[in-house]
Design an enzyme around this catalytic site. Structure first.
Site, mmCIF file in Angstrom:
data_model
loop_
_atom_site.group_PDB
_atom_site.id
_atom_site.type_symbol
_atom_site.label_atom_id
_atom_site.label_comp_id
_atom_site.label_asym_id
_atom_site.label_seq_id
_atom_site.Cartn_x
_atom_site.Cartn_y
_atom_site.Cartn_z
ATOM 1 N N GLU A 77 74.817 23.427 108.185
ATOM 2 C CA GLU A 77 74.086 24.486 108.896
ATOM 3 C C GLU A 77 74.946 25.737 109.072
ATOM 4 O O GLU A 77 74.549 26.674 109.772
ATOM 5 C CB GLU A 77 73.613 23.979 110.263
ATOM 6 C CG GLU A 77 72.658 22.794 110.206
ATOM 7 C CD GLU A 77 71.349 23.131 109.499
ATOM 8 O OE1 GLU A 77 70.702 24.110 109.890
ATOM 9 O OE2 GLU A 77 70.995 22.410 108.535
ATOM 10 N N ASP A 86 72.653 53.030 87.149
ATOM 11 C CA ASP A 86 72.074 51.805 87.704
ATOM 12 C C ASP A 86 70.863 52.148 88.563
ATOM 13 O O ASP A 86 70.940 53.018 89.418
ATOM 14 C CB ASP A 86 73.078 51.077 88.614
ATOM 15 C CG ASP A 86 74.153 50.347 87.826
ATOM 16 O OD1 ASP A 86 74.007 50.236 86.591
ATOM 17 O OD2 ASP A 86 75.114 49.880 88.452
ATOM 18 N N PRO A 105 72.158 32.842 105.640
ATOM 19 C CA PRO A 105 70.759 33.270 105.527
ATOM 20 C C PRO A 105 70.417 34.381 106.522
ATOM 21 O O PRO A 105 69.444 35.109 106.319
ATOM 22 C CB PRO A 105 69.943 32.007 105.835
ATOM 23 C CG PRO A 105 70.899 30.872 105.824
ATOM 24 C CD PRO A 105 72.288 31.418 105.981
ATOM 25 N N ARG A 126 81.746 44.247 88.297
ATOM 26 C CA ARG A 126 81.350 45.190 87.247
ATOM 27 C C ARG A 126 81.482 46.642 87.698
ATOM 28 O O ARG A 126 81.391 47.553 86.884
ATOM 29 C CB ARG A 126 79.942 44.894 86.732
ATOM 30 C CG ARG A 126 78.838 45.080 87.729
ATOM 31 C CD ARG A 126 77.495 44.646 87.162
ATOM 32 N NE ARG A 126 76.950 45.580 86.180
ATOM 33 C CZ ARG A 126 76.394 46.741 86.469
ATOM 34 N NH1 ARG A 126 76.319 47.144 87.718
ATOM 35 N NH2 ARG A 126 75.900 47.512 85.515
HETATM 36 C C1 JDH Z 1 75.275 30.102 103.303
HETATM 37 C C2 JDH Z 1 74.809 26.741 104.585
HETATM 38 C C3 JDH Z 1 72.432 26.252 104.138
HETATM 39 C C4 JDH Z 1 70.186 26.387 105.129
HETATM 40 C C5 JDH Z 1 68.926 27.306 108.615
HETATM 41 C C6 JDH Z 1 67.920 29.301 107.791
HETATM 42 C C7 JDH Z 1 65.449 28.534 108.971
HETATM 43 C C8 JDH Z 1 71.168 27.271 107.552
HETATM 44 N N1 JDH Z 1 70.196 34.121 100.802
HETATM 45 C C9 JDH Z 1 70.647 32.924 101.270
HETATM 46 N N2 JDH Z 1 69.887 31.858 101.519
HETATM 47 N N3 JDH Z 1 70.627 30.881 101.982
HETATM 48 C C10 JDH Z 1 71.914 31.265 102.052
HETATM 49 C C11 JDH Z 1 72.977 30.422 102.582
HETATM 50 C C12 JDH Z 1 72.648 29.124 103.013
HETATM 51 C C13 JDH Z 1 73.641 28.349 103.583
HETATM 52 C C14 JDH Z 1 74.944 28.813 103.740
HETATM 53 C C15 JDH Z 1 74.293 30.892 102.711
HETATM 54 C C16 JDH Z 1 75.677 27.783 104.365
HETATM 55 N N4 JDH Z 1 73.596 27.093 104.098
HETATM 56 C C17 JDH Z 1 71.534 26.569 105.292
HETATM 57 C C18 JDH Z 1 69.317 26.655 106.205
HETATM 58 C C19 JDH Z 1 69.824 27.096 107.422
HETATM 59 N N5 JDH Z 1 67.695 27.933 108.261
HETATM 60 C C20 JDH Z 1 66.603 29.922 107.338
HETATM 61 N N6 JDH Z 1 65.643 29.896 108.429
HETATM 62 C C21 JDH Z 1 64.390 30.473 107.945
HETATM 63 C C22 JDH Z 1 66.781 27.936 109.397
HETATM 64 C C23 JDH Z 1 72.027 27.013 106.500
HETATM 65 C C24 JDH Z 1 71.951 32.594 101.605
HETATM 66 C C25 JDH Z 1 73.026 33.523 101.434
HETATM 67 N N7 JDH Z 1 73.890 34.226 101.303
#
Ligand code: JDH
Length: 273
Positions: free
Chosen positions: A119, A176, A92, A161
């Site tokens: 996490e 695109d 994230p 693609r």
């Molecule tokens: C990889 C685990 C779940 C959820 C902490 C983060 C508050 C940390 N665009 C995208 N959104 N999410 C992912 C993604 C999520 C993932 C993993 C990618 C591995 N998780 C996870 C929440 C947190 N959180 C947001 N903050 C606002 C704390 C891990 C992703 C991509 N690419």
């Protein structure tokens, strides 16, 4: 291009056998290897996670399985003749995934994805691999997923693609929207197909003739309005010289103002009265 994916949910990557990516694999343009991270656990419970140092909620993925999995994946790939790997880490907090990054990744011969759960992965893993190869932490958007696998599907489809010989000539991606370097385009107009009359709504002579919707003034106005409403960021990054008189009229109706510098801006929503 070679792609390796290490995950605790190999079945989540099944869609890589389908449609465009599946065809790219069948045609030999893409060589995909999905690995189960738990193959590199050696305890009775196949443990991949542990409690975080410093406390806090949730669990963190352990260094051991990831280090062993990545070492073996790298050795396998090099042995098969692959070279110049890039580690692509969905998170994230990563660099926003854009068409520009898709193009960059499509020019590499070997991508290794590490979709995590919980996490995320102990930071030391990426720090160590970053001493040996490029590591790109990527986020596919501002929403919170439960893990990185869906991001791997998204990134792989956008990259595949772009590979030579994957899209036919007919569906070439030269035009695109969001193509890097291009002036921020308008969002595309609507599309239509047969029959010419459906539930009382018919096609106009212009659209039936095959002329592009955007050639007409009404089409352009609608596309422009839609862009300003749904994607104000695309308007803000345009030079004001990109807008004609009618564009400016539409922007003004929607609450945008010209700046002395030339660009347009819109008062933030929370300043609206
Ligand atoms: C990889 C685990 C779940 C959820 C902490 C983060 C508050 C940390 N665009 C995208 N959104 N999410 C992912 C993604 C999520 C993932 C993993 C990618 C591995 N998780 C996870 C929440 C947190 N959180 C947001 N903050 C606002 C704390 C891990 C992703 C991509 N690419």
């Amino acid at each position: 291009m070679r792609i390796d994916v290490v995950t605790i949910f190999p079945e989540y990557l099944e869609p890589l056998n389908v449609s465009l990516v599946g065809k790219a694999r069948a045609r030999g343009r893409l060589d995909v290897h999905v690995h189960d991270l738990r193959d590199w656990t050696y305890d009775r419970h196949n443990t991949v996670d542990d409690t975080p140092y410093g406390g806090g909620p949730g669990m963190v993925m352990k260094t051991g399985p990831w280090g062993d999995a990545l070492d073996e994946t790298l050795a396998d790939g090099f042995e098969a003749g692959a070279h110049s790997p890039v580690l692509v880490v969905p998170t994230p907090s990563g660099r926003p995934f854009t068409q520009e990054l898709a193009v960059e990744l499509s020019e590499r011969p070997w991508l290794i994805f590490t979709p995590a759960r919980y996490e995320g992965i102990d930071r030391r893993v990426m720090d160590e691999y970053a001493t040996r190869m490029p590591v790109v932490e990527v986020s596919i958007g501002d929403y919170v997923l439960a893990g990185g696998e869906a991001a791997v599907l998204v990134i792989t489809e956008a990259v595949a693609r772009l590979l030579p010989g994957v899209l036919g000539n007919a569906e070439s991606h030269r035009d695109d929207s969001f193509a890097p370097g291009a002036m921020a385009d308008l969002l595309e107009g609507p599309v239509f197909t047969k029959p010419p009359e459906w539930r009382g709504s018919g096609m106009t002579a212009v659209s039936l003739s095959g002329l592009h919707w955007m050639l007409g003034r009404r089409g352009r106005d609608e596309a422009f309005r839609r862009t300003a409403v749904n994607r104000p960021d695309l308007i803000e990054r345009c030079e004001a010289s990109a807008f004609d008189k009618k564009d400016r009229e539409i922007l003004s109706i929607l609450g945008w103002s010209p700046e002395p510098g030339g660009r347009f801006w819109r008062r933030p929503e929370d300043m609206e009265q």
